[in-house]
Design an enzyme around this catalytic site. Structure first.
Site, mmCIF file in Angstrom:
data_model
loop_
_atom_site.group_PDB
_atom_site.id
_atom_site.type_symbol
_atom_site.label_atom_id
_atom_site.label_comp_id
_atom_site.label_asym_id
_atom_site.label_seq_id
_atom_site.Cartn_x
_atom_site.Cartn_y
_atom_site.Cartn_z
ATOM 1 N N HIS A 104 -7.454 -5.816 -0.198
ATOM 2 C CA HIS A 104 -6.346 -4.868 -0.265
ATOM 3 C C HIS A 104 -5.049 -5.595 0.074
ATOM 4 C CE1 HIS A 104 -4.057 -1.283 -0.182
ATOM 5 N NE2 HIS A 104 -3.951 -1.198 1.124
ATOM 6 N N ASP B 139 -9.036 -4.579 -5.578
ATOM 7 C CA ASP B 139 -8.480 -3.881 -4.421
ATOM 8 C C ASP B 139 -9.251 -2.579 -4.209
ATOM 9 O OD1 ASP B 139 -6.896 -2.274 -2.659
ATOM 10 O OD2 ASP B 139 -5.112 -3.401 -3.231
ATOM 11 N N SER C 98 0.828 -1.197 0.000
ATOM 12 C CA SER C 98 0.000 0.000 0.000
ATOM 13 C C SER C 98 0.871 1.259 0.000
ATOM 14 C CB SER C 98 -0.951 -0.064 1.196
ATOM 15 O OG SER C 98 -2.004 0.843 1.054
#
Length: 505
Positions: free
Chosen positions: A474, A447, A219
Site C-alpha cells: 500500500h 495495492d 491513501s
C-alpha cells in the site's frame, strides 16, 4: 476498522538545519471573504514536547505549532479549532513548503515531516506534517470510546447474521454513535470531513507563507488532495497522490474493490510463504485460504493465549493479518504470527492488531479508530437499505474468501454510518477541474487497500500523469526505496518536470 487505509513512515535522525533565505515567490492569493484573521495568522513554531497525543515519535530538530481555523467555515466568527503542525526546515535552496498527509482517515501526520530525509527533497522544501481537525494533537480531538471500552469492543465475539445477531450489532453501533455525541459533540462531528480539511489545508498554505500549495498525499490523503484541487485549483503548484481513492466511487464499490485487493495480497503472501519449508499456511498456495480459516476459526470460541492478559480474539487476529498485508516488509512478522497461532499463541498477531488500532504499550489509545469512523461517516453517503447491505456482505465474502467466517445468510447489520447523528457533507462524483496544473498519481499494481484501477481512474479524471509501481503493498513513493519512482517524484516536486508518459517502476 477493518477497511482503514494506513501507512507507516520510518523516523530518521536528521540535521534539520537551514541557512537558506530562499523561498516561494509570487503574490499571495487574497483570503476568502471573512477569513482574513485565519489566513494572515502567524505560525509560532516551537517545541514538539506537547504534541504527542498520537503516540508518534517526533524526529529530532522538528518544530511544532498549532494554528486556528473556524469549526464552521460558513460561520467564521463562531467556535474555532486548532490544527497541529510539524516542520523540518529546508536544508538548502528553498523552493517552498511541502504539505504531507499519510492517509487514514484519522492518522496523525506529524511524523511525516521526517519523510525523504537526506534527499534533494529535504534540501528544497520545508516539510510540513499536520494532524487534520479532530485527529491526534489537533484540538479538539474526536473521542468516542475509553481505552477500556475499546478493549472490550475488540474482544466481543463476531455476531452471526441471524435476526438476533443483526439486532445486537445494530444496537452496538447506535451505542457507539451516542458515545461519540456525548464525548465530542454533534456540532464538531458535523464539521470533521474532507470538506473542511481541504479548507484547513489552504489556511496552512497561507500561514506558512506559500502562494501555491505543494502537496504529497497517501491513501485517504489522495482524497484530500483531489478535493483541494477541485476547490482551489488556482492555488496548486505541484501535487503527488499515491494510493488513490477514486472520488467517483461509491462506498459499496470501494469496499468490494478493497476486499478483492486484500485477497490478492493475501494470495501473494501465501505464495511467498509456500516457498519456505515451515510455512504455517502449507506448501500449496491453493490451500492457503482453507488453512488460514482453520487457524483463526477456533478463536471465535476461545481467544488464543498471549503474554498480555487480553488474549487474541478472532477480530484481533483478522485485524493483525490485514495490518501485515499493507507491506511485504511485514510479511516475516505475519509468518511468525501465524506460526505462533498454529502453536496456540497469539502474541505477534495481537501486537499487529494493537498497531493497527492505535493502542499504546501502556494500554491507552490514540484516536485513529474514533476519528476514522467519524470522518468516514461524514464523508460518505450512508447505506440504510438492508437489502443493499445484505448483497454487499455476500459479494464481500466472495471477493475476499480468506475473510469469510462462513456466517453469511444474505442479510447483514446496517453499519455504523447508517446510525450516525449528522449528515454526510460529501458525495461521490467525477472530477472535472479547469485551470489545474498537471498533477502526478502513483498507483501500485498489488495495492490491497487502494487497488490499482482507482489510481488509473483518478489520473484520468484529473488529467494527471500516472506512474505505475509493480509491487504488493500500500503506497510506494519515497517509502519503498525504488529509485525509478522516487527520482521521478522528487524531480516533479522540485522542478515541475513531468515523469515520462506510461512510466512503470
Amino acid at each position: 476498522m477493518g477497511t482503514a487505509i494506513a501507512m507507516t513512515v520510518a523516523l530518521l535522525a536528521i540535521c534539520g538545519c537551514s541557512t537558506s533565505t530562499d523561498g516561494p515567490t509570487g503574490p499571495m492569493p487574497t483570503p476568502p471573504a471573512g477569513l482574513g484573521q485565519f489566513y494572515e495568522q502567524k505560525v509560532n513554531w516551537g517545541s514538539c514536547a506537547d504534541f504527542t497525543a498520537s503516540g508518534e515519535r517526533m524526529p529530532p530538530r522538528a518544530q511544532c505549532a498549532r494554528i486556528k481555523v473556524p469549526v464552521d467555515y460558513a460561520n467564521p466568527d463562531g467556535p474555532t479549532a486548532q490544527i497541529a503542525l510539524s516542520r523540518l526546515r529546508a536544508t538548502g535552496n528553498k523552493v517552498g513548503s511541502l504539505l504531507l498527509n499519510p492517509g487514514g482517515p484519522g492518522m496523525s501526520g506529524l511524523s511525516m515531516a521526517a519523510l525523504a530525509t537526506n534527499t534533494e527533497l529535504a534540501a528544497s522544501f520545508d516539510r510540513i506534517g499536520f494532524d487534520p481537525r479532530g485527529v491526534g494533537s489537533s484540538i479538539p480531538a474526536i473521542t468516542c470510546l475509553t481505552a477500556q471500552e475499546a478493549d472490550a469492543e475488540r474482544a466481543e465475539p463476531v455476531p452471526d447474521n441471524s435476526p438476533a445477531g443483526i439486532a445486537t450489532a445494530e444496537d452496538d453501533n447506535r451505542q457507539y454513535a451516542r458515545r461519540c455525541v456525548e464525548r465530542t459533540g454533534t456540532d464538531f462531528l458535523a464539521h470533521v470531513g474532507t470538506r473542511e480539511v481541504v479548507q484547513d489545508m489552504d489556511v496552512i498554505r497561507a500561514a506558512v507563507g506559500d502562494p501555491k500549495l505543494n502537496y504529497l498525499g497517501y491513501s485517504y490523503g489522495t482524497r484530500l488532495g483531489s478535493a483541494y484541487a477541485e476547490k482551489f485549483p488556482q492555488n496548486v503548484r505541484a501535487m503527488v497522490l499515491d494510493g488513490a481513492v477514486d472520488a467517483a466511487q461509491d462506498p459499496v464499490q470501494e469496499s468490494l474493490r478493497q476486499a478483492a485487493g486484500f485477497q490478492g495480497t493475501f494470495n501473494a503472501f501465501a505464495a511467498d510463504c509456500a516457498k519456505q519449508p515451515s510455512c504455517p499456511l502449507g506448501s500449496d498456495p491453493n490451500n492457503a485460504v482453507a488453512n488460514f480459516r482453520a487457524l483463526v476459526a477456533p478463536l471465535e470460541a476461545k481467544p488464543a493465549a498471549t503474554t498480555d492478559p487480553r488474549g487474541l480474539s478472532y477480530s484481533d487476529a483478522v485485524t493483525g493479518v490485514q495490518q501485515a498485508l499493507y507491506s511485504p516488509t511485514m510479511w516475516p512478522m505475519l509468518n511468525r504470527g501465524l506460526t505462533e497461532l498454529r502453536a496456540g499463541r497469539g502474541d505477534t498477531l495481537l501486537e499487529l492488531a494493537d498497531n493497527y488500532d492505535g493502542r499504546n504499550p501502556d494500554g491507552t489509545y490514540n484516536n485513529i479508530h474514533d476519528a476514522f469512523n467519524a470522518i468516514r461517516c461524514v464523508d460518505d453517503p450512508r447505506i440504510t437499505d438492508p437489502a443493499v447491505v445484505g448483497r454487499q456482505d455476500a459479494e464481500y465474502r466472495k471477493a475476499a474468501p480468506f475473510l469469510d467466517d462462513g456466517k453469511g445468510t444474505g442479510n447483514a447489520p446496517l453499519e455504523l454510518c447508517a446510525m450516525w447523528p449528522v449528515s454526510n457533507t460529501s458525495t461521490p462524483h467525477r472530477l472535472a477541474i479547469e485551470g489545474l496544473p498537471t498533477l502526478v498519481v502513483v498507483s501500485t499494481t498489488g495495492d490491497p487497500a487502494t487497488p490499482y484501477q482507482a489510481g488509473v481512474d483518478l489520473a484520468e479524471q484529473l488529467g494527471a500523469r500516472l506512474i505505475t509501481y509493480r509491487g504488493d503493498q500500500h503506497t510506494a513513493a519515497l517509502v519503498a526505496g525504488v529509485a525509478c519512482l522516487d527520482d521521478a517524484v522528487i524531480d516533479y516536486l522540485i522542478r515541475l518536470t513531468l515523469p515520462p508518459a506510461g512510466l512503470t517502476c
